[in-house]
Design a protein around this motif. Structure first.
Motif, PDB file in Angstrom:
ATOM      1  N   PHE A  17       0.841  -1.200   0.000  1.00 51.84           N
ATOM      2  CA  PHE A  17       0.000   0.000   0.000  1.00 51.84           C
ATOM      3  C   PHE A  17       0.876   1.251   0.000  1.00 51.84           C
ATOM      4  O   PHE A  17       1.174   1.833   1.040  1.00 51.84           O
TER       5      PHE A  17
ATOM      6  N   GLU B   4       3.900   1.510   2.500  1.00 51.46           N
ATOM      7  CA  GLU B   4       4.141   0.231   3.162  1.00 51.46           C
ATOM      8  C   GLU B   4       5.490  -0.375   2.772  1.00 51.46           C
ATOM      9  O   GLU B   4       6.122  -1.064   3.570  1.00 51.46           O
TER      10      GLU B   4
ATOM     11  N   CYS C 236      -5.774  -7.525   2.288  1.00 49.64           N
ATOM     12  CA  CYS C 236      -6.133  -6.108   2.158  1.00 49.64           C
ATOM     13  C   CYS C 236      -5.973  -5.518   0.745  1.00 49.64           C
ATOM     14  O   CYS C 236      -6.812  -5.752  -0.116  1.00 49.64           O
ATOM     15  N   TYR C 237      -4.895  -4.770   0.498  1.00 46.44           N
ATOM     16  CA  TYR C 237      -4.707  -4.039  -0.761  1.00 46.44           C
ATOM     17  C   TYR C 237      -4.692  -4.956  -1.973  1.00 46.44           C
ATOM     18  O   TYR C 237      -4.962  -4.514  -3.096  1.00 46.44           O
TER      19      TYR C 237
ATOM     20  N   THR D 206     -11.007   5.062   1.862  1.00 48.76           N
ATOM     21  CA  THR D 206     -11.082   4.054   0.796  1.00 48.76           C
ATOM     22  C   THR D 206     -12.170   3.031   1.079  1.00 48.76           C
ATOM     23  O   THR D 206     -12.789   2.506   0.157  1.00 48.76           O
TER      24      THR D 206
END
Length: 313
Positions: free
Chosen positions: A151, A163, A188-189, A219
């Motif tokens: 991220f 990240e 996640c991402y 987001t």
């Protein structure tokens, strides 16, 4: 020619009796059945390992009482740093005391645990791996996936994240057999990159996608549910999305909204309060997976990579 019109209930074939494609290995005590109950946890982790473990232990008991055999935790379940460098300082290998404690929790609870976003020690002191660890009900680590997509963004209306400054990107797709079907591990991402989920389904035979996450509030409000439902629809998989929710510190807040979605794209489990701590429970119905895929056989209709290479010329 237009698509035929039918509902999710039309897709469930009452006459089907074939078992899901999971054959337990020697030593497995849990046999696959036509449906199995799972749970997803929502929590607000902080920079205190003991406090977060206490929350996780309480949620395991709730999941067991509800009849679930798999509990999925969100990304960074064991620790969310409040200051720069805190996550690196607590990072440790998978045979370290933090993971051993969660392995013991799985064993004592007789529960499979999906531990999303564990801070695993990296190849040097400056980096960690954002690892999704799957533990079986005997307390054994069955599989580990290292988050591929890091991220590194400047969120419109939000903060700047990078990240990759402290995290190593993973390079391997991970799918694993379980009593809950064939599972695809992501973090996640990854959710924004459909190629990963397409490969999990069409090249690795996945039936259930696990998406532990800590989406930002900005987001999450914009894209969280629509992306999850899209991944479920385009792969014809169940999606279990355990989420961090609420304020972790003065500088960090997560969106929450823990969801379980079926292969038709229907939300079948949702925690009512986006910022609360708790679990949501739903059943994985293997006959529904089979029926959706049989009546809309997109795996047969997909164009091979060779087609796209030629079409792009």
């Amino acid at each position: 020619m237009v698509e035929a019109h039918f509902s999710p209930t039309d897709l469930i074939s009452k006459s089907r009796t074939r078992a899901p494609p999971y054959v337990p290995s020697s030593g497995d005590s849990t046999m696959a059945v036509n449906s199995v109950r799972v749970a997803a946890a929502q929590m607000t982790s902080i920079n205190d390992l003991a406090t977060n473990y206490a929350t996780c232990a309480r949620l395991v008991k709730e999941a067991a009482s509800a009849g679930a055999k798999l509990l999925c935790y969100p990304e960074n379940f064991s620790f969310v740093g409040a200051k720069e460098g805190e996550s690196l300082r607590i990072a440790e290998p998978l045979d370290g005391p933090i993971m051993k404690r969660y392995c013991a929790l799985a064993r004592e609870s007789n529960m499979w645990l999906s531990l999303g976003g564990f801070q695993e020690r990296g190849s040097d002191d400056a980096h960690l791996c954002n690892s999704h660890v799957l533990i079986d009900d005997a307390g054994k680590v069955r599989s580990t996936y290292k988050k591929m997509h890091l991220f590194d963004v400047d969120v419109p209306g939000g903060a700047v994240y990078k990240e990759s400054n402290f995290t190593e990107a993973g390079k391997e797709i991970v799918a694993v057999d379980s009593p809950f079907g064939r599972l695809g591990l992501t973090v996640c991402y990854d959710l924004r990159f459909p190629e990963l989920y397409q490969r999990l389904r069409f090249h690795h035979g996945v039936q259930v996608l696990l998406v532990p996450a800590a989406f930002t509030k900005v987001t999450g409000e914009a894209h969280w549910e629509v992306l999850l439902r899209a991944r479920a629809i385009e792969t014809q998989c169940y999606v279990i999305a355990a989420a961090q929710g609420g304020k972790h510190s003065e500088k960090r807040e997560s969106f929450g909204d823990t969801l379980i979605i079926d292969p038709w794209g229907t939300v079948i489990g949702r925690l009512p309060d986006r910022a609360s701590t708790g679990i949501v429970v739903a059943d994985i119905d293997f006959s529904l997976i089979e029926s959706v895929r049989t009546k809309m056989p997109i795996s047969q209709h997909r164009m091979p990579i060779e087609f796209w290479k030629q079409a792009s010329m």
